[in-house]
Design an enzyme around this catalytic site. Structure first.
Site, PDB file in Angstrom:
ATOM      1  N   CYS A 130       0.842  -1.193   0.000  1.00 23.61           N
ATOM      2  CA  CYS A 130       0.000   0.000   0.000  1.00 23.61           C
ATOM      3  C   CYS A 130       0.882   1.248   0.000  1.00 23.61           C
ATOM      4  O   CYS A 130       1.813   1.358   0.803  1.00 23.61           O
ATOM      5  CB  CYS A 130      -0.907  -0.004   1.228  1.00 23.61           C
ATOM      6  SG  CYS A 130      -1.933   1.476   1.384  1.00 23.61           S
ATOM      7  N   CYS A 184       0.503   3.075   3.554  1.00 26.44           N
ATOM      8  CA  CYS A 184       0.960   2.567   4.857  1.00 26.44           C
ATOM      9  C   CYS A 184       1.972   1.420   4.775  1.00 26.44           C
ATOM     10  O   CYS A 184       2.358   0.882   5.803  1.00 26.44           O
ATOM     11  CB  CYS A 184      -0.246   2.145   5.690  1.00 26.44           C
ATOM     12  SG  CYS A 184      -1.084   0.681   5.058  1.00 26.44           S
ATOM     13  N   CYS A 195      -7.297  -1.252   1.369  1.00 28.58           N
ATOM     14  CA  CYS A 195      -6.244  -1.728   2.260  1.00 28.58           C
ATOM     15  C   CYS A 195      -6.871  -2.005   3.620  1.00 28.58           C
ATOM     16  O   CYS A 195      -7.573  -1.151   4.173  1.00 28.58           O
ATOM     17  CB  CYS A 195      -5.153  -0.667   2.387  1.00 28.58           C
ATOM     18  SG  CYS A 195      -3.895  -1.083   3.626  1.00 28.58           S
ATOM     19  N   CYS A 197      -5.079   0.721   6.414  1.00 30.04           N
ATOM     20  CA  CYS A 197      -5.371   2.163   6.438  1.00 30.04           C
ATOM     21  C   CYS A 197      -6.686   2.535   5.756  1.00 30.04           C
ATOM     22  O   CYS A 197      -7.102   3.684   5.814  1.00 30.04           O
ATOM     23  CB  CYS A 197      -4.220   2.945   5.818  1.00 30.04           C
ATOM     24  SG  CYS A 197      -4.088   2.790   4.027  1.00 30.04           S
ATOM     25  N   CYS A 236      -8.425  -5.459 -10.125  1.00 30.22           N
ATOM     26  CA  CYS A 236      -8.050  -4.366 -11.024  1.00 30.22           C
ATOM     27  C   CYS A 236      -7.667  -3.187 -10.129  1.00 30.22           C
ATOM     28  O   CYS A 236      -8.532  -2.565  -9.512  1.00 30.22           O
ATOM     29  CB  CYS A 236      -9.231  -4.036 -11.935  1.00 30.22           C
ATOM     30  SG  CYS A 236      -8.854  -2.806 -13.173  1.00 30.22           S
TER      31      CYS A 236
END
Length: 145
Positions: free
Chosen positions: A27, A30, A76, A79, A106
């Site tokens: 991510c 984070c 995510c 976060c 995607c």
């Protein structure tokens, strides 16, 4: 990532990566690991696509009909950043891992950072592909002055 939008097609260098680049996609907000490189496949859609996700990817809970027709949002799990969408059309990608899972994540390249397994330099997903100018086309429906 934070506003839930979708980036322009083919606007991320990560779309050009193949699974021969071994490492993890984390991510951008984070650094939580989200996808492994062996799950990435060339979908031709213009966004990085993955057949499977790590447990840190949260899927929006929608009714099965909506999930089948429209897909569902993925975020995510750490976060809450918007990553992209999950579609149940993996079977369309014969010869890929997605044809076995039936799933295609995607993902917006700007939501990811690629961390090579060999400890090389990280690749930031919001960087455009090499020698590619992203041309923004004027609207066909607006008068230009």
């Amino acid at each position: 990532l934070r506003k839930g939008g979708t980036e322009r097609q083919k606007s991320s260098v990560l779309n050009t990566f193949s699974s021969d680049k071994v490492g993890a996609y984390v991510c951008a907000g984070c650094n939580t690991p989200l996808f492994m490189s062996d799950a990435k496949f060339p979908s031709g859609t213009g966004w990085p696509s993955f057949a499977t996700a790590l447990s840190n990817v949260e899927e929006e809970q929608v009714n099965p009909i909506q999930a089948r027709l429209d897909g569902r949002e993925v975020r995510c799990g750490t976060c809450g950043g918007h990553l992209g969408d999950l579609f149940n059309d993996g079977w369309l990608y014969a010869g890929t891992q997605a044809s076995k899972t039936g799933r295609r994540y995607c993902i917006d390249g700007a939501a990811l950072i690629f961390k090579p397994q060999n400890g090389g330099e990280d690749v930031i997903g919001y960087v455009p592909p090499p020698s590619k100018d992203i041309q923004y086309q004027p609207s066909l429906y607006r008068e230009t002055r």
